[in-house]
Scaffold this motif. Sequence first.
Motif, PDB file in Angstrom:
ATOM      1  N   LEU A 314       0.917  -1.277  -0.047  1.00  0.00           N
ATOM      2  CA  LEU A 314       0.141  -0.106  -0.126  1.00  0.00           C
ATOM      3  C   LEU A 314       0.996   1.132   0.171  1.00  0.00           C
ATOM      4  O   LEU A 314       2.044   1.027   0.658  1.00  0.00           O
ATOM      5  N   PRO A 315       0.510   2.268  -0.650  1.00  0.00           N
ATOM      6  CA  PRO A 315       1.170   3.501  -0.579  1.00  0.00           C
ATOM      7  C   PRO A 315       1.216   4.363   0.763  1.00  0.00           C
ATOM      8  O   PRO A 315       1.992   5.538   0.787  1.00  0.00           O
ATOM      9  N   VAL A 316       0.327   3.960   1.740  1.00  0.00           N
ATOM     10  CA  VAL A 316       0.440   4.554   2.988  1.00  0.00           C
ATOM     11  C   VAL A 316       1.020   3.768   3.995  1.00  0.00           C
ATOM     12  O   VAL A 316       0.657   2.492   4.112  1.00  0.00           O
ATOM     13  N   PRO A 317       1.815   4.201   5.030  1.00  0.00           N
ATOM     14  CA  PRO A 317       2.546   3.256   5.882  1.00  0.00           C
ATOM     15  C   PRO A 317       1.330   2.695   6.847  1.00  0.00           C
ATOM     16  O   PRO A 317       0.526   3.309   7.405  1.00  0.00           O
ATOM     17  N   ILE A 318       1.493   1.393   7.025  1.00  0.00           N
ATOM     18  CA  ILE A 318       0.447   0.662   7.837  1.00  0.00           C
ATOM     19  C   ILE A 318       1.200  -0.213   8.881  1.00  0.00           C
ATOM     20  O   ILE A 318       2.099  -0.944   8.647  1.00  0.00           O
ATOM     21  N   SER A 319       0.827   0.151  10.205  1.00  0.00           N
ATOM     22  CA  SER A 319       1.531  -0.668  11.199  1.00  0.00           C
ATOM     23  C   SER A 319       0.742  -2.005  11.409  1.00  0.00           C
ATOM     24  O   SER A 319      -0.595  -1.768  11.435  1.00  0.00           O
ATOM     25  N   VAL A 320       1.338  -2.962  11.581  1.00  0.00           N
ATOM     26  CA  VAL A 320       0.450  -4.448  11.752  1.00  0.00           C
ATOM     27  C   VAL A 320       0.897  -5.017  13.151  1.00  0.00           C
ATOM     28  O   VAL A 320       2.051  -5.237  13.273  1.00  0.00           O
ATOM     29  N   ASP A 321      -0.098  -5.216  13.914  1.00  0.00           N
ATOM     30  CA  ASP A 321       0.139  -6.037  14.949  1.00  0.00           C
ATOM     31  C   ASP A 321      -0.596  -7.249  15.105  1.00  0.00           C
ATOM     32  O   ASP A 321      -2.129  -7.335  15.097  1.00  0.00           O
ATOM     33  N   VAL A 322       0.081  -8.219  15.199  1.00  0.00           N
ATOM     34  CA  VAL A 322      -0.689  -9.675  15.224  1.00  0.00           C
ATOM     35  C   VAL A 322      -0.529 -10.297  16.536  1.00  0.00           C
ATOM     36  O   VAL A 322       0.623 -10.713  16.882  1.00  0.00           O
ATOM     37  N   ASP A 323      -1.342 -10.866  17.080  1.00  0.00           N
ATOM     38  CA  ASP A 323      -1.400 -12.046  18.162  1.00  0.00           C
ATOM     39  C   ASP A 323      -2.337 -13.036  18.033  1.00  0.00           C
ATOM     40  O   ASP A 323      -3.377 -12.848  18.501  1.00  0.00           O
ATOM     41  N   LEU A 324      -1.990 -14.085  16.829  1.00  0.00           N
ATOM     42  CA  LEU A 324      -2.908 -15.070  16.553  1.00  0.00           C
ATOM     43  C   LEU A 324      -2.189 -16.392  17.011  1.00  0.00           C
ATOM     44  O   LEU A 324      -1.316 -16.687  16.000  1.00  0.00           O
ATOM     45  N   PRO A 325      -2.617 -17.027  18.102  1.00  0.00           N
ATOM     46  CA  PRO A 325      -2.035 -18.421  18.546  1.00  0.00           C
ATOM     47  C   PRO A 325      -2.357 -19.492  17.550  1.00  0.00           C
ATOM     48  O   PRO A 325      -2.961 -20.520  18.280  1.00  0.00           O
ATOM     49  N   GLY A 326      -2.321 -19.422  16.232  1.00  0.00           N
ATOM     50  CA  GLY A 326      -2.827 -20.620  15.446  1.00  0.00           C
ATOM     51  C   GLY A 326      -3.426 -19.954  14.124  1.00  0.00           C
ATOM     52  O   GLY A 326      -3.123 -19.050  13.869  1.00  0.00           O
ATOM     53  N   ARG A 327      -3.843 -21.111  13.284  1.00  0.00           N
ATOM     54  CA  ARG A 327      -4.318 -20.569  12.268  1.00  0.00           C
ATOM     55  C   ARG A 327      -5.836 -20.892  12.074  1.00  0.00           C
ATOM     56  O   ARG A 327      -6.532 -21.619  12.856  1.00  0.00           O
ATOM     57  N   LEU A 328      -6.913 -20.216  11.402  1.00  0.00           N
ATOM     58  CA  LEU A 328      -8.089 -20.224  11.470  1.00  0.00           C
ATOM     59  C   LEU A 328      -8.482 -21.108  10.135  1.00  0.00           C
ATOM     60  O   LEU A 328      -7.656 -21.477   9.345  1.00  0.00           O
ATOM     61  N   ASP A 329      -9.685 -21.711  10.371  1.00  0.00           N
ATOM     62  CA  ASP A 329     -10.247 -22.540   9.066  1.00  0.00           C
ATOM     63  C   ASP A 329     -10.275 -21.589   7.762  1.00  0.00           C
ATOM     64  O   ASP A 329     -10.420 -20.296   7.999  1.00  0.00           O
ATOM     65  N   THR A 330     -10.164 -22.166   6.629  1.00  0.00           N
ATOM     66  CA  THR A 330      -9.986 -21.604   5.298  1.00  0.00           C
ATOM     67  C   THR A 330     -11.042 -20.538   5.139  1.00  0.00           C
ATOM     68  O   THR A 330     -10.690 -19.451   4.644  1.00  0.00           O
ATOM     69  N   PRO A 331     -12.355 -20.858   5.218  1.00  0.00           N
ATOM     70  CA  PRO A 331     -13.296 -19.916   4.815  1.00  0.00           C
ATOM     71  C   PRO A 331     -13.331 -18.544   5.708  1.00  0.00           C
ATOM     72  O   PRO A 331     -13.224 -17.584   5.089  1.00  0.00           O
ATOM     73  N   VAL A 332     -13.100 -18.917   7.050  1.00  0.00           N
ATOM     74  CA  VAL A 332     -13.074 -17.609   8.034  1.00  0.00           C
ATOM     75  C   VAL A 332     -11.889 -16.888   7.641  1.00  0.00           C
ATOM     76  O   VAL A 332     -11.974 -15.775   7.720  1.00  0.00           O
ATOM     77  N   GLU A 333     -10.798 -17.418   7.606  1.00  0.00           N
ATOM     78  CA  GLU A 333      -9.398 -16.884   7.281  1.00  0.00           C
ATOM     79  C   GLU A 333      -9.595 -16.066   5.937  1.00  0.00           C
ATOM     80  O   GLU A 333      -9.223 -14.984   5.836  1.00  0.00           O
TER      81      GLU A 333
END
Length: 433
Positions: A314-333
């Motif tokens: 993206l052309p705008v700086p985006i800070s990303v903070d992730v706290d996901l202890p695992g993977r989601l089901d494919t449709p939900v993800e």
Amino acid sequence: MAGDGERVGRWVRRGVNAVLAGLSATGLAVTNIPLLAVSIGALALAPVPFLGLAIVPWTMTLVRKRANLERLLAARTGVLVARPYHPPPERAVAGGWQRFRWTVTDPATWRDLAWLVPGAVVGFGLGLICVVIPLYGLVGLTLAPLWIWLGTGWYGYGVVWSVDTVAGALLCVPQGAALLVGGLWLAPWLRRVDALFAWLFLAPTRAAELRLRVTQLTVTRADTVDAQAAELRRIERDLHDGVQARLVSLGMMIGLADELIDRNPAAAREMLGEARVASGTALVELRHLVRGIHPPVLAERGLGGAVRALALSLPVPISVDVDLPGRLDTPVESAAYFAVAETLTNMIRHSRAHHGSVSLRHADGMLTMEVTDDGRGGADATTGTGLRGIERRLAVFDGTMTLSSPPGGPTVVTMELPCVLSSPRIMHSSETD
């Protein structure tokens, strides 16, 4: 020490907010009785032609607004009281039979009316206690300073505390402090009791919950079918106008090169070079099309990695903070990824933001996605198709979206999806892309 001070400050704010809520509840409870009287009068006029059709729905709308205010007060105590009302019929007009029938045949209407009197009594009583005890303590706490300042001949608070000497006023200080502290401690509990009492009357019954659930599933199923049909049309259009046209052109180039290979080898080689370029372009377009269906990075790196990769583009700086202890089901993800992507796209197009942030959290079976930007604000989910599309995408999985976008910003879009995680891998990162 600083931590203790913060806890005390939070405790005091919680108590004061509960006292103010009790004051609001007391004032609102006073309106219940006249509202009930007006409702009874409207129902008595229901048989009157035209007049009853108009006045009964209008009056019941006032009752529902009052009940919704009580639900709002209850929600502030942590007690969630859902709205159990039937959805309004299509093309129902004010003063018409359909709107009248929709109002009087809804069981929630009569539950609201049944709550008015007991709700007034309980709400007024508990709200008054919330206010009186800390206020009485505050009077005792300030009695001695006012007595000394105004002189021993001043007996303004004596009516409340029944004291007539400075020594007696000084003894009121610790008593007032105890009552003030006790009142601030008791007020949140009283507000919760009032909220639970309102829940008994105003919350949907099991039958109403089932009916609302069926209605919600019907709407989300229709939205899902429409969204899938629109997505198929988009894929068909992209294939027809893009990749298919390129492949047809590629076939024509190869055919021309085949005809020229004996008579004009140089022209044939040139034609084959153009065909090679066209095949590369078709491959790029096909890859873009596949990414629009299900990005490969999403399958490889999961939601967190896909969102970070998206932020990098993206052309705008985006800070990303992730706290996901695992993977989601494919449709939900996939739904979560495209919801975040659409939100960021709207931010880039409309907000004029200089910076944005994305937060992904999973706790207690709920995925929470928060997208924030420092743009001009003023976003409205009812005026465009982008945010409405996000709501429909999330509603398929019982997800919700809330928007906070005051004029001048910031804009905060909070999306929640109930889901479970399937992988034990720990993925926790906080970075600025």
